[in-house]
Design a protein around this motif. Structure first.
Motif, PDB file in Angstrom:
ATOM      1  N   THR A  57       0.850  -1.183   0.000  1.00  0.00           N
ATOM      2  CA  THR A  57       0.000   0.000   0.000  1.00  0.00           C
ATOM      3  C   THR A  57       0.892   1.241   0.000  1.00  0.00           C
ATOM      4  O   THR A  57       1.803   1.341   0.822  1.00  0.00           O
ATOM      5  CB  THR A  57      -0.916   0.043   1.224  1.00  0.00           C
ATOM      6  OG1 THR A  57      -1.707  -1.136   1.281  1.00  0.00           O
ATOM      7  CG2 THR A  57      -1.854   1.254   1.145  1.00  0.00           C
ATOM      8  N   GLU A  58       0.631   2.138  -0.926  1.00  0.00           N
ATOM      9  CA  GLU A  58       1.384   3.389  -0.997  1.00  0.00           C
ATOM     10  C   GLU A  58       0.504   4.523  -0.472  1.00  0.00           C
ATOM     11  O   GLU A  58      -0.711   4.496  -0.633  1.00  0.00           O
ATOM     12  CB  GLU A  58       1.755   3.709  -2.451  1.00  0.00           C
ATOM     13  CG  GLU A  58       2.548   2.650  -3.167  1.00  0.00           C
ATOM     14  CD  GLU A  58       2.764   2.999  -4.638  1.00  0.00           C
ATOM     15  OE1 GLU A  58       3.385   2.196  -5.344  1.00  0.00           O
ATOM     16  OE2 GLU A  58       2.293   4.078  -5.074  1.00  0.00           O
ATOM     17  N   TYR A  59       1.156   5.506   0.122  1.00  0.00           N
ATOM     18  CA  TYR A  59       0.454   6.703   0.581  1.00  0.00           C
ATOM     19  C   TYR A  59       1.203   7.942   0.121  1.00  0.00           C
ATOM     20  O   TYR A  59       2.431   7.955   0.066  1.00  0.00           O
ATOM     21  CB  TYR A  59       0.356   6.730   2.119  1.00  0.00           C
ATOM     22  CG  TYR A  59      -0.531   5.670   2.710  1.00  0.00           C
ATOM     23  CD1 TYR A  59       0.001   4.474   3.195  1.00  0.00           C
ATOM     24  CD2 TYR A  59      -1.914   5.865   2.799  1.00  0.00           C
ATOM     25  CE1 TYR A  59      -0.813   3.495   3.744  1.00  0.00           C
ATOM     26  CE2 TYR A  59      -2.731   4.891   3.355  1.00  0.00           C
ATOM     27  CZ  TYR A  59      -2.169   3.710   3.817  1.00  0.00           C
ATOM     28  OH  TYR A  59      -2.985   2.748   4.357  1.00  0.00           O
ATOM     29  N   ALA A  60       0.444   8.988  -0.166  1.00  0.00           N
ATOM     30  CA  ALA A  60       1.068  10.277  -0.436  1.00  0.00           C
ATOM     31  C   ALA A  60       1.727  10.782   0.840  1.00  0.00           C
ATOM     32  O   ALA A  60       1.221  10.547   1.944  1.00  0.00           O
ATOM     33  CB  ALA A  60       0.024  11.277  -0.918  1.00  0.00           C
ATOM     34  N   ASP A  61       2.831  11.483   0.691  1.00  0.00           N
ATOM     35  CA  ASP A  61       3.536  12.008   1.869  1.00  0.00           C
ATOM     36  C   ASP A  61       2.620  12.900   2.703  1.00  0.00           C
ATOM     37  O   ASP A  61       2.748  12.953   3.930  1.00  0.00           O
ATOM     38  CB  ASP A  61       4.768  12.800   1.427  1.00  0.00           C
ATOM     39  CG  ASP A  61       5.873  11.903   0.903  1.00  0.00           C
ATOM     40  OD1 ASP A  61       6.769  12.418   0.215  1.00  0.00           O
ATOM     41  OD2 ASP A  61       5.833  10.683   1.180  1.00  0.00           O
ATOM     42  N   SER A  62       1.703  13.588   2.035  1.00  0.00           N
ATOM     43  CA  SER A  62       0.842  14.542   2.731  1.00  0.00           C
ATOM     44  C   SER A  62      -0.142  13.874   3.689  1.00  0.00           C
ATOM     45  O   SER A  62      -0.716  14.553   4.551  1.00  0.00           O
ATOM     46  CB  SER A  62       0.066  15.378   1.706  1.00  0.00           C
ATOM     47  OG  SER A  62      -0.712  14.535   0.882  1.00  0.00           O
ATOM     48  N   VAL A  63      -0.348  12.551   3.553  1.00  0.00           N
ATOM     49  CA  VAL A  63      -1.329  11.879   4.409  1.00  0.00           C
ATOM     50  C   VAL A  63      -0.724  10.740   5.227  1.00  0.00           C
ATOM     51  O   VAL A  63      -1.417  10.133   6.047  1.00  0.00           O
ATOM     52  CB  VAL A  63      -2.521  11.332   3.593  1.00  0.00           C
ATOM     53  CG1 VAL A  63      -3.169  12.437   2.775  1.00  0.00           C
ATOM     54  CG2 VAL A  63      -2.093  10.172   2.715  1.00  0.00           C
ATOM     55  N   LYS A  64       0.537  10.448   5.026  1.00  0.00           N
ATOM     56  CA  LYS A  64       1.171   9.345   5.764  1.00  0.00           C
ATOM     57  C   LYS A  64       1.043   9.551   7.264  1.00  0.00           C
ATOM     58  O   LYS A  64       1.273  10.652   7.766  1.00  0.00           O
ATOM     59  CB  LYS A  64       2.652   9.241   5.385  1.00  0.00           C
ATOM     60  CG  LYS A  64       2.915   8.462   4.120  1.00  0.00           C
ATOM     61  CD  LYS A  64       4.402   8.377   3.825  1.00  0.00           C
ATOM     62  CE  LYS A  64       4.652   7.675   2.504  1.00  0.00           C
ATOM     63  NZ  LYS A  64       6.086   7.677   2.138  1.00  0.00           N
ATOM     64  N   GLY A  65       0.665   8.495   7.931  1.00  0.00           N
ATOM     65  CA  GLY A  65       0.527   8.555   9.382  1.00  0.00           C
ATOM     66  C   GLY A  65      -0.827   9.050   9.850  1.00  0.00           C
ATOM     67  O   GLY A  65      -1.155   8.944  11.030  1.00  0.00           O
ATOM     68  N   ARG A  66      -1.617   9.610   8.953  1.00  0.00           N
ATOM     69  CA  ARG A  66      -2.947  10.117   9.325  1.00  0.00           C
ATOM     70  C   ARG A  66      -4.068   9.364   8.613  1.00  0.00           C
ATOM     71  O   ARG A  66      -5.165   9.221   9.159  1.00  0.00           O
ATOM     72  CB  ARG A  66      -3.045  11.609   9.006  1.00  0.00           C
ATOM     73  CG  ARG A  66      -2.073  12.487   9.774  1.00  0.00           C
ATOM     74  CD  ARG A  66      -2.362  13.965   9.549  1.00  0.00           C
ATOM     75  NE  ARG A  66      -2.252  14.345   8.147  1.00  0.00           N
ATOM     76  CZ  ARG A  66      -3.284  14.796   7.421  1.00  0.00           C
ATOM     77  NH1 ARG A  66      -4.486  14.927   7.955  1.00  0.00           N
ATOM     78  NH2 ARG A  66      -3.088  15.136   6.156  1.00  0.00           N
TER      79      ARG A  66
END
Length: 126
Positions: free
Chosen positions: A58-67
């Motif tokens: 699963t990939e996430y944009a840096d702007s939403v990682k962790g949230r």
């Protein structure tokens, strides 16, 4: 016929959470990469998350990682996006999408190929 329908958007205050759902039909999850992208007025679409069932990543944009956390239920043909600690800059129309594994996650949310739903609006106030 491929169909994607999003649910769960709304208006919240900064710091609150929302959980988006997507009902998918007409295709097999393991033939596609699946995920979410968003588009705010006057801005380019942004791919938020993408899951590839073939390698389990699963990939996430840096702007939403962790949230933000994406999950899927293959039996129900459903996708989910748990969004925590929301910020005003997260205000956008959120779409779930599917693209053939041949093209991969980099094509999800491009607006040129694949499938996506009508979207659900998320509005975050400060």
């Amino acid at each position: 016929e491929v169909k994607l329908v999003e649910f769960g958007g709304g208006a919240v205050q900064a710091g609150q959470s929302l959980r988006l759902s997507c009902a998918a039909s007409g295709f097999r999850f393991d033939d596609y990469v699946i995920g979410w992208f968003r588009q705010a007025p006057g801005k380019d679409s942004e791919r938020i998350s993408c899951f590839n069932d073939n390698d389990g990543t699963t990939e996430y944009a840096d702007s939403v990682k962790g949230r933000f956390t994406m999950s899927s239920d293959n039996l129900k043909n459903a996708l989910y996006l748990q969004m925590d600690s929301l910020k005003p800059e997260n205000t956008a129309m959120y779409h779930c999408a599917a693209v053939s594994v041949i093209f991969g996650c980099e094509s999800l949310g491009s607006g040129h190929i694949g499938y996506w739903g009508q979207g659900t609006q998320v509005t975050v106030s400060s």
